[in-house]
Write a protein that holds these residues in place. Structure first.
Motif, PDB file in Angstrom:
ATOM      1  N   MET A 379      54.114  -6.020 -26.164  1.00  0.00           N
ATOM      2  CA  MET A 379      52.734  -6.487 -26.057  1.00  0.00           C
ATOM      3  C   MET A 379      52.529  -7.366 -24.835  1.00  0.00           C
ATOM      4  O   MET A 379      51.424  -7.428 -24.280  1.00  0.00           O
ATOM      5  N   PHE A 380      53.584  -8.039 -24.377  1.00  0.00           N
ATOM      6  CA  PHE A 380      53.454  -8.995 -23.280  1.00  0.00           C
ATOM      7  C   PHE A 380      54.194  -8.587 -22.000  1.00  0.00           C
ATOM      8  O   PHE A 380      54.117  -9.286 -20.998  1.00  0.00           O
ATOM      9  N   ARG A 381      54.895  -7.458 -22.039  1.00  0.00           N
ATOM     10  CA  ARG A 381      55.744  -7.072 -20.909  1.00  0.00           C
ATOM     11  C   ARG A 381      54.958  -6.908 -19.610  1.00  0.00           C
ATOM     12  O   ARG A 381      55.421  -7.282 -18.544  1.00  0.00           O
ATOM     13  N   TYR A 382      53.755  -6.358 -19.683  1.00  0.00           N
ATOM     14  CA  TYR A 382      52.988  -6.096 -18.472  1.00  0.00           C
ATOM     15  C   TYR A 382      51.860  -7.112 -18.244  1.00  0.00           C
ATOM     16  O   TYR A 382      50.931  -6.848 -17.483  1.00  0.00           O
ATOM     17  N   LEU A 383      51.976  -8.243 -18.919  1.00  0.00           N
ATOM     18  CA  LEU A 383      50.994  -9.311 -18.718  1.00  0.00           C
ATOM     19  C   LEU A 383      51.300 -10.008 -17.391  1.00  0.00           C
ATOM     20  O   LEU A 383      52.333 -10.655 -17.242  1.00  0.00           O
ATOM     21  N   ARG A 384      50.410  -9.893 -16.422  1.00  0.00           N
ATOM     22  CA  ARG A 384      50.685 -10.365 -15.065  1.00  0.00           C
ATOM     23  C   ARG A 384      50.558 -11.878 -14.914  1.00  0.00           C
ATOM     24  O   ARG A 384      50.983 -12.430 -13.904  1.00  0.00           O
ATOM     25  N   VAL A 385      49.934 -12.534 -15.878  1.00  0.00           N
ATOM     26  CA  VAL A 385      49.825 -14.001 -15.863  1.00  0.00           C
ATOM     27  C   VAL A 385      50.406 -14.512 -17.169  1.00  0.00           C
ATOM     28  O   VAL A 385      50.030 -14.054 -18.241  1.00  0.00           O
ATOM     29  N   ARG A 386      51.322 -15.450 -17.077  1.00  0.00           N
ATOM     30  CA  ARG A 386      51.891 -16.084 -18.262  1.00  0.00           C
ATOM     31  C   ARG A 386      51.676 -17.588 -18.147  1.00  0.00           C
ATOM     32  O   ARG A 386      51.818 -18.170 -17.083  1.00  0.00           O
ATOM     33  N   GLY A 387      51.330 -18.206 -19.258  1.00  0.00           N
ATOM     34  CA  GLY A 387      51.151 -19.646 -19.256  1.00  0.00           C
ATOM     35  C   GLY A 387      49.692 -20.050 -19.331  1.00  0.00           C
ATOM     36  O   GLY A 387      48.807 -19.267 -19.689  1.00  0.00           O
ATOM     37  N   HIS A 388      49.428 -21.313 -18.974  1.00  0.00           N
ATOM     38  CA  HIS A 388      48.101 -21.919 -19.107  1.00  0.00           C
ATOM     39  C   HIS A 388      47.283 -21.725 -17.831  1.00  0.00           C
ATOM     40  O   HIS A 388      47.797 -21.848 -16.718  1.00  0.00           O
ATOM     41  N   LEU A 389      45.999 -21.443 -18.010  1.00  0.00           N
ATOM     42  CA  LEU A 389      45.103 -21.241 -16.869  1.00  0.00           C
ATOM     43  C   LEU A 389      44.518 -22.575 -16.417  1.00  0.00           C
ATOM     44  O   LEU A 389      43.932 -23.289 -17.214  1.00  0.00           O
ATOM     45  N   PRO A 390      44.639 -22.913 -15.126  1.00  0.00           N
ATOM     46  CA  PRO A 390      44.036 -24.155 -14.646  1.00  0.00           C
ATOM     47  C   PRO A 390      42.575 -23.958 -14.256  1.00  0.00           C
ATOM     48  O   PRO A 390      42.160 -22.856 -13.865  1.00  0.00           O
ATOM     49  N   ALA A 391      41.802 -25.014 -14.356  1.00  0.00           N
ATOM     50  CA  ALA A 391      40.435 -24.974 -13.830  1.00  0.00           C
ATOM     51  C   ALA A 391      40.495 -24.669 -12.343  1.00  0.00           C
ATOM     52  O   ALA A 391      41.336 -25.194 -11.622  1.00  0.00           O
ATOM     53  N   GLY A 392      39.594 -23.812 -11.902  1.00  0.00           N
ATOM     54  CA  GLY A 392      39.581 -23.407 -10.499  1.00  0.00           C
ATOM     55  C   GLY A 392      40.250 -22.074 -10.250  1.00  0.00           C
ATOM     56  O   GLY A 392      40.086 -21.490  -9.182  1.00  0.00           O
ATOM     57  N   SER A 393      40.992 -21.593 -11.225  1.00  0.00           N
ATOM     58  CA  SER A 393      41.598 -20.267 -11.072  1.00  0.00           C
ATOM     59  C   SER A 393      40.544 -19.199 -11.351  1.00  0.00           C
ATOM     60  O   SER A 393      39.545 -19.445 -12.028  1.00  0.00           O
TER      61      SER A 393
END
Length: 466
Positions: A379-393
């Protein structure tokens, strides 16, 4: 609030970007003075031809210069906070064919730099900076992106391993100018998507729709594409990065018009990318099976977008998209079984095999995502972003449901997962191909703003397709 065009009348904030990258440098220079040295992409000739290759500026160089000229260089002296751009000098023979190049004074007025010199002055300048720091300075550059004629005489050390990573980290959080560039790319791309919808009314081949999209981008100031457009009719839409764009829109066997076209395309504006996916009906209105899947995917996207804010865990947003997909496919009868069990067995991956989205900026798949393609969890193998999203992204939110035989049939044949899929119901949906809906979202402290204005509400899409 300033409009996009007003913001873009100012200079690209290269100096602010240099300072942001310098914060990483100062943490690794052990108190020693440091400089950043970058080179632009070189002019290259097409093999066996006297014409130049299509030019694509190196992103690290553009980030610290805002300059789209080939064969240029820059030096940022952290201690003096001085950014110097070096541009090619006049080549009399080239002037005959291409006209006069940008002059140093014109470049100084155009770019957010402190000084503009010509490229033959690079080594002299580097030596002068090293001398001013009494030979204690460290030069930071990028491996394999420094010309052989560039010399770092007088520097205590030259580091080629750290700068690229620092720039990639800095690029994740965008400033107001970058958001304006991304919004501009989206506005142009929205016009192009509308043109593609209208072109599909009379088009007979996927390439006609692609042509309408590209020509509209060029006419509105986005000469380059963020990536090769995907125009996939019918079952071609089940191929995630369908590359051909040359299929007939009428089925040769049945002589019937195919149900829908998936268009994944975005224009690039001054190196900043749009990445938008829409699905449109070929008969003016969505076929019932396509409409059902479209509603599920739109619900997946809207609920995931609503979750976005500073610090949200992207893995959780992605998992929520799967939960919505499972519930929707259960209602249609394609899936069967308890929701939790379907989620735990990862059955939805058969229909939604890719990650929910990726960072967006100067690259379509922008830097800083820290993916883990070795993840054992499908389910997560092709997830291109891992972790928390910062403001401004800025991140794409692009859920999809696909009916790809190559992916789904192993689940049907597996003793462990076959019981969860009703093949009799599934049979009605193969011709849908795939439905993906993608917008570009700016994450803010308390929420988000959607930069994408291309139509996606079913009634609005159908009104344009009729």
């Amino acid at each position: 609030m300033a409009t996009v065009d007003v913001i873009l009348q100012g200079k690209y904030p290269a100096k602010a970007h240099a300072r942001r990258v310098a914060e990483y440098l100062q943490g690794h220079s052990q108190g020693k003075p440091g400089i950043i040295y970058l080179e632009a992409q070189k002019t290259r000739l097409i093999e066996d031809n006297d014409e130049t290759m299509p030019f694509r500026q190196r992103r690290p160089f553009f980030y610290l210069s805002g300059c789209l000229l080939p064969d240029a260089s820059l030096v940022y002296d952290v201690s003096s906070d001085k950014l110097t751009l070096f541009i090619p000098p006049i080549d009399p023979e080239d002037v005959i064919w291409s006209g006069l190049p940008l002059s140093p004074s014109e470049a100084l007025n155009l770019y957010d730099v402190d000084n503009v010199l010509t490229t033959p002055e690079v080594n002299e300048t580097l030596t002068s900076i090293a001398s001013a720091h009494n030979g204690q300075a460290v030069a930071f550059a990028i491996q394999d992106q420094v010309s052989s004629e560039t010399k770092f005489h007088g520097f205590q050390d030259t580091n080629f391993s750290l700068l690229k990573g620092w720039i990639e980290k800095a690029r994740v959080v965008k400033d107001a100018y970058e958001i304006a560039l991304l919004r501009k790319a989206n506005d142009i791309s929205a016009k192009a998507h509308i043109a593609a919808i209208k072109a599909a009314k009379t088009a007979t081949n996927e390439r006609e729709i692609e042509g309408a999209f590209i020509s509209t981008c060029i006419a509105n100031g986005a000469r380059e594409q963020s990536y090769h457009p995907i125009v996939a009719c019918g079952e071609n839409g089940a191929t995630l990065h369908y590359p051909k764009n040359d299929a007939e829109l009428t089925d040769p066997a049945t002589k019937q018009r195919k149900k829908n076209v998936l268009i994944d395309a975005g224009g690039e504006y001054r190196t900043y990318c749009a990445d938008i996916t829409r699905v449109i009906p070929l008969g003016g209105r969505f076929a019932e099976e396509t409409r059902q899947i479209y509603k599920i995917v739109l619900r997946m996207q809207l609920e995931c977008i609503a979750m976005l804010k500073d610090g949200v865990l992207w893995d959780d947003v992605h998992a929520h998209a799967h939960c919505v997909a499972i519930k929707g496919l259960l209602q249609l009868g394609i899936l069967r079984g308890p929701v939790d069990e379907l989620f735990d067995k990862r059955v939805s991956v058969a229909f939604f095999p890719h990650g929910l989205g990726h960072y967006l900026g100067m690259d379509t798949h922008d830097t800083g995502g820290n993916p883990n393609y070795e993840d054992k969890d499908t389910m997560f193998r092709y997830l291109r972003v891992r972790g928390h999203l910062p403001a401004g992204s800025v991140i794409t939110v692009e859920p999809g449901i696909y009916f790809c035989r190559f992916i789904i049939e192993p689940y049907i044949k597996s003793p462990e997962t076959s019981k969860y899929i009703d093949t009799a119901v599934l049979e009605r949906y193969w011709s849908v191909g795939g439905v993906r809906i993608e917008d570009n979202i700016h994450v803010t402290k308390d929420g988000y703003e959607n930069l994408t204005t291309a139509p996606k509400v079913i009634e609005e899409v159908e009104s344009l397709a009729l």
